[in-house]
Scaffold this motif. Sequence first.
Motif, PDB file in Angstrom:
ATOM      1  N   ILE A 163      13.072  10.977   0.227  1.00  0.00           N
ATOM      2  CA  ILE A 163      13.048  10.275   1.516  1.00  0.00           C
ATOM      3  C   ILE A 163      14.442  10.294   2.138  1.00  0.00           C
ATOM      4  CG2 ILE A 163      12.672   8.033   2.627  1.00  0.00           C
ATOM      5  CD1 ILE A 163      10.586   7.484   0.417  1.00  0.00           C
ATOM      6  N   ALA A 164      15.460  10.074   1.305  1.00  0.00           N
ATOM      7  CA  ALA A 164      16.838  10.106   1.794  1.00  0.00           C
ATOM      8  C   ALA A 164      17.201  11.498   2.321  1.00  0.00           C
ATOM      9  CB  ALA A 164      17.793   9.691   0.683  1.00  0.00           C
ATOM     10  N   LYS A 165      16.756  12.536   1.619  1.00  0.00           N
ATOM     11  CA  LYS A 165      17.028  13.909   2.084  1.00  0.00           C
ATOM     12  C   LYS A 165      16.360  14.163   3.427  1.00  0.00           C
ATOM     13  CE  LYS A 165      17.744  16.236  -2.334  1.00  0.00           C
ATOM     14  NZ  LYS A 165      17.230  17.254  -3.268  1.00  0.00           N
ATOM     15  N   ASN A 166      15.121  13.686   3.573  1.00  0.00           N
ATOM     16  CA  ASN A 166      14.420  13.863   4.837  1.00  0.00           C
ATOM     17  C   ASN A 166      15.123  13.120   5.968  1.00  0.00           C
ATOM     18  OD1 ASN A 166      12.492  15.453   3.598  1.00  0.00           O
ATOM     19  ND2 ASN A 166      10.987  13.807   3.420  1.00  0.00           N
TER      20      ASN A 166
ATOM     21  N   THR B 124      25.922  -5.727  -0.765  1.00  0.00           N
ATOM     22  CA  THR B 124      26.693  -5.324  -1.948  1.00  0.00           C
ATOM     23  C   THR B 124      26.051  -5.830  -3.228  1.00  0.00           C
ATOM     24  OG1 THR B 124      28.100  -7.267  -1.716  1.00  0.00           O
ATOM     25  CG2 THR B 124      28.877  -5.207  -0.706  1.00  0.00           C
ATOM     26  N   ALA B 125      25.290  -6.911  -3.161  1.00  0.00           N
ATOM     27  CA  ALA B 125      24.604  -7.419  -4.344  1.00  0.00           C
ATOM     28  C   ALA B 125      23.382  -6.552  -4.590  1.00  0.00           C
ATOM     29  CB  ALA B 125      24.186  -8.871  -4.156  1.00  0.00           C
ATOM     30  N   GLN B 126      23.442  -5.727  -5.604  1.00  0.00           N
ATOM     31  CA  GLN B 126      22.358  -4.790  -5.863  1.00  0.00           C
ATOM     32  C   GLN B 126      21.850  -4.977  -7.279  1.00  0.00           C
ATOM     33  OE1 GLN B 126      23.917  -0.931  -5.217  1.00  0.00           O
ATOM     34  NE2 GLN B 126      24.787  -1.464  -3.258  1.00  0.00           N
ATOM     35  N   GLY B 127      20.560  -4.846  -7.426  1.00  0.00           N
ATOM     36  CA  GLY B 127      19.979  -4.878  -8.752  1.00  0.00           C
ATOM     37  C   GLY B 127      20.020  -3.487  -9.363  1.00  0.00           C
ATOM     38  N   ALA B 128      19.830  -3.444 -10.647  1.00  0.00           N
ATOM     39  CA  ALA B 128      19.887  -2.168 -11.347  1.00  0.00           C
ATOM     40  C   ALA B 128      18.721  -1.264 -10.972  1.00  0.00           C
ATOM     41  CB  ALA B 128      19.898  -2.411 -12.851  1.00  0.00           C
ATOM     42  N   LEU B 129      17.561  -1.843 -10.742  1.00  0.00           N
ATOM     43  CA  LEU B 129      16.374  -1.039 -10.486  1.00  0.00           C
ATOM     44  C   LEU B 129      16.199  -0.674  -9.022  1.00  0.00           C
ATOM     45  CD1 LEU B 129      13.932  -3.017 -12.780  1.00  0.00           C
ATOM     46  CD2 LEU B 129      15.102  -0.885 -13.305  1.00  0.00           C
ATOM     47  N   LEU B 130      16.606  -1.559  -8.128  1.00  0.00           N
ATOM     48  CA  LEU B 130      16.365  -1.330  -6.706  1.00  0.00           C
ATOM     49  C   LEU B 130      17.608  -0.904  -5.937  1.00  0.00           C
ATOM     50  CD1 LEU B 130      13.964  -4.292  -5.938  1.00  0.00           C
ATOM     51  CD2 LEU B 130      13.401  -1.890  -6.164  1.00  0.00           C
ATOM     52  N   SER B 131      18.623  -0.465  -6.645  1.00  0.00           N
ATOM     53  CA  SER B 131      19.850  -0.067  -5.952  1.00  0.00           C
ATOM     54  C   SER B 131      19.579   1.095  -5.011  1.00  0.00           C
ATOM     55  CB  SER B 131      20.944   0.296  -6.958  1.00  0.00           C
ATOM     56  OG  SER B 131      20.532   1.387  -7.761  1.00  0.00           O
ATOM     57  N   GLY B 132      18.696   2.007  -5.392  1.00  0.00           N
ATOM     58  CA  GLY B 132      18.349   3.124  -4.518  1.00  0.00           C
ATOM     59  C   GLY B 132      17.732   2.644  -3.222  1.00  0.00           C
ATOM     60  N   MET B 133      16.924   1.610  -3.310  1.00  0.00           N
ATOM     61  CA  MET B 133      16.293   1.046  -2.109  1.00  0.00           C
ATOM     62  C   MET B 133      17.348   0.448  -1.184  1.00  0.00           C
ATOM     63  SD  MET B 133      13.387   0.751  -0.786  1.00  0.00           S
ATOM     64  CE  MET B 133      12.602  -0.118   0.530  1.00  0.00           C
ATOM     65  N   VAL B 134      18.347  -0.205  -1.762  1.00  0.00           N
ATOM     66  CA  VAL B 134      19.421  -0.788  -0.963  1.00  0.00           C
ATOM     67  C   VAL B 134      20.201   0.319  -0.266  1.00  0.00           C
ATOM     68  CG1 VAL B 134      21.576  -2.098  -1.084  1.00  0.00           C
ATOM     69  CG2 VAL B 134      19.595  -2.846  -2.388  1.00  0.00           C
ATOM     70  N   PHE B 135      20.530   1.379  -0.999  1.00  0.00           N
ATOM     71  CA  PHE B 135      21.265   2.492  -0.390  1.00  0.00           C
ATOM     72  C   PHE B 135      20.446   3.158   0.719  1.00  0.00           C
ATOM     73  CE2 PHE B 135      23.520   2.808  -4.642  1.00  0.00           C
ATOM     74  CZ  PHE B 135      24.656   2.165  -4.182  1.00  0.00           C
ATOM     75  N   LEU B 136      19.146   3.302   0.505  1.00  0.00           N
ATOM     76  CA  LEU B 136      18.276   3.897   1.517  1.00  0.00           C
ATOM     77  C   LEU B 136      18.247   3.019   2.766  1.00  0.00           C
ATOM     78  CD1 LEU B 136      16.247   6.241   2.057  1.00  0.00           C
ATOM     79  CD2 LEU B 136      14.466   4.670   1.306  1.00  0.00           C
ATOM     80  N   HIS B 137      18.129   1.725   2.560  1.00  0.00           N
ATOM     81  CA  HIS B 137      18.093   0.783   3.683  1.00  0.00           C
ATOM     82  C   HIS B 137      19.413   0.814   4.455  1.00  0.00           C
ATOM     83  CE1 HIS B 137      18.057  -3.222   5.626  1.00  0.00           C
ATOM     84  NE2 HIS B 137      16.765  -2.955   5.775  1.00  0.00           N
ATOM     85  N   GLU B 138      20.523   0.803   3.729  1.00  0.00           N
ATOM     86  CA  GLU B 138      21.838   0.843   4.380  1.00  0.00           C
ATOM     87  C   GLU B 138      22.035   2.154   5.140  1.00  0.00           C
ATOM     88  OE1 GLU B 138      24.600   0.326   1.210  1.00  0.00           O
ATOM     89  OE2 GLU B 138      24.341  -1.843   1.130  1.00  0.00           O
TER      90      GLU B 138
ATOM     91  N   ASP C 274      27.679  10.547   9.118  1.00  0.00           N
ATOM     92  CA  ASP C 274      28.501  10.828   7.932  1.00  0.00           C
ATOM     93  C   ASP C 274      28.496   9.654   6.951  1.00  0.00           C
ATOM     94  OD1 ASP C 274      29.164  13.360   8.802  1.00  0.00           O
ATOM     95  OD2 ASP C 274      30.952  12.663   9.900  1.00  0.00           O
ATOM     96  N   GLU C 275      28.563   8.443   7.469  1.00  0.00           N
ATOM     97  CA  GLU C 275      28.510   7.272   6.599  1.00  0.00           C
ATOM     98  C   GLU C 275      27.135   7.137   5.948  1.00  0.00           C
ATOM     99  OE1 GLU C 275      29.801   3.769   8.705  1.00  0.00           O
ATOM    100  OE2 GLU C 275      31.489   4.854   9.585  1.00  0.00           O
ATOM    101  N   ALA C 276      26.098   7.474   6.701  1.00  0.00           N
ATOM    102  CA  ALA C 276      24.731   7.423   6.160  1.00  0.00           C
ATOM    103  C   ALA C 276      24.579   8.432   5.023  1.00  0.00           C
ATOM    104  CB  ALA C 276      23.714   7.698   7.260  1.00  0.00           C
ATOM    105  N   ARG C 277      25.165   9.621   5.198  1.00  0.00           N
ATOM    106  CA  ARG C 277      25.104  10.636   4.136  1.00  0.00           C
ATOM    107  C   ARG C 277      25.776  10.134   2.863  1.00  0.00           C
ATOM    108  NH1 ARG C 277      26.299  15.927   7.753  1.00  0.00           N
ATOM    109  NH2 ARG C 277      24.158  16.211   8.455  1.00  0.00           N
ATOM    110  N   LEU C 278      26.871   9.418   3.012  1.00  0.00           N
ATOM    111  CA  LEU C 278      27.543   8.856   1.831  1.00  0.00           C
ATOM    112  C   LEU C 278      26.642   7.852   1.116  1.00  0.00           C
ATOM    113  CD1 LEU C 278      31.185   8.328   3.171  1.00  0.00           C
ATOM    114  CD2 LEU C 278      30.392  10.035   1.527  1.00  0.00           C
ATOM    115  N   LYS C 279      25.934   7.042   1.881  1.00  0.00           N
ATOM    116  CA  LYS C 279      24.997   6.073   1.272  1.00  0.00           C
ATOM    117  C   LYS C 279      23.853   6.799   0.581  1.00  0.00           C
ATOM    118  CE  LYS C 279      26.867   2.181   2.338  1.00  0.00           C
ATOM    119  NZ  LYS C 279      27.348   1.254   1.313  1.00  0.00           N
ATOM    120  N   PHE C 280      23.298   7.821   1.234  1.00  0.00           N
ATOM    121  CA  PHE C 280      22.190   8.574   0.648  1.00  0.00           C
ATOM    122  C   PHE C 280      22.627   9.309  -0.619  1.00  0.00           C
ATOM    123  CE2 PHE C 280      20.250   8.969   5.133  1.00  0.00           C
ATOM    124  CZ  PHE C 280      19.585   7.769   4.981  1.00  0.00           C
ATOM    125  N   ALA C 281      23.881   9.723  -0.657  1.00  0.00           N
ATOM    126  CA  ALA C 281      24.396  10.438  -1.832  1.00  0.00           C
ATOM    127  C   ALA C 281      24.484   9.520  -3.054  1.00  0.00           C
ATOM    128  CB  ALA C 281      25.765  11.037  -1.532  1.00  0.00           C
TER     129      ALA C 281
END
Length: 193
Positions: free
Chosen positions: A182-185, A139-153, A164-171
Motif C-alpha cells: 500500500i505504501a509503494k502504491n 511518535t508513540a508507536q506500538g510494536a505491532l502497529l508501527s507500520g500503520m502509524v508510518f503509513l498514516h503519517e 520526499d518526507e512521505a517517502r521517508l515515512k514509507f521507507a
Amino acid sequence: MGLKENIQVVKQEISTEEQFLEGMIKGERFFKKNKNYIFSALALIVLGAGGYSINSIMIDQKLKASNEAYAIFLKDANNLAALETLKDKNPKLYMMFLFEEALKKGDVEALKKVALSQEDAIVSDLATYQLSQMDGNTTAQGALLSGMVFLHEGYALLKENKVDEARLKFAQIDVNSPLKQIAKNLEHYQGLK
C-alpha cells in the motif's frame, strides 16, 4: 523314513519350546532387572495424565467463571464484584473490556492503563495506537502497529504535497509488512487519484 521325519518334527517342536522358554526367561530377567524403572515410568505417566486432567478442569472452571462474570457485568454495569472476578480469572478479557470502554468514553487515562498492560500485546498495541491518534502525537508507536502509524503519517504528508518526507515515512515500514505494498502504491501515485 517315517521315523526320521517324526524325529525331525519332535526336534523342531522341542527347539520351538526351548526358544519360547528362553524368551520368557529373558523377559523375566529384563523385568526383574528394570522393574524399578518400569514402575517409575508408569507412575510418571499416571501422574502426568492426572495432572493434565486436573489442569484442564481448573482452566475450564476459570473460563466458565470469567464468562459468567462478563455476562453479569454486561447486564449490570455497576456490578463491581463481577468486574473483580473478571479481572482475577481472565485478565486478557478484562483488558479488552477496559479498552472497549475507554474507546467508547474517550478515556485517555484508561487507554494509557491498557497500553502499559503486559497482559495482551495486541490490545496494548491497539491502545498505544489509539492514544497516538487521539493526541496527534504519532511518535508513540506500538510494536505491532508501527507500520500503520508510518503509513498514516506518510499519507498525511502526501496530502500536504511533501512527497520526499512521505517517502521517508514509507521507507520505515517493515519490508515483510502487508502495508508495504500500500505504501509503494501511495508513493508511486503520490497520493493522487
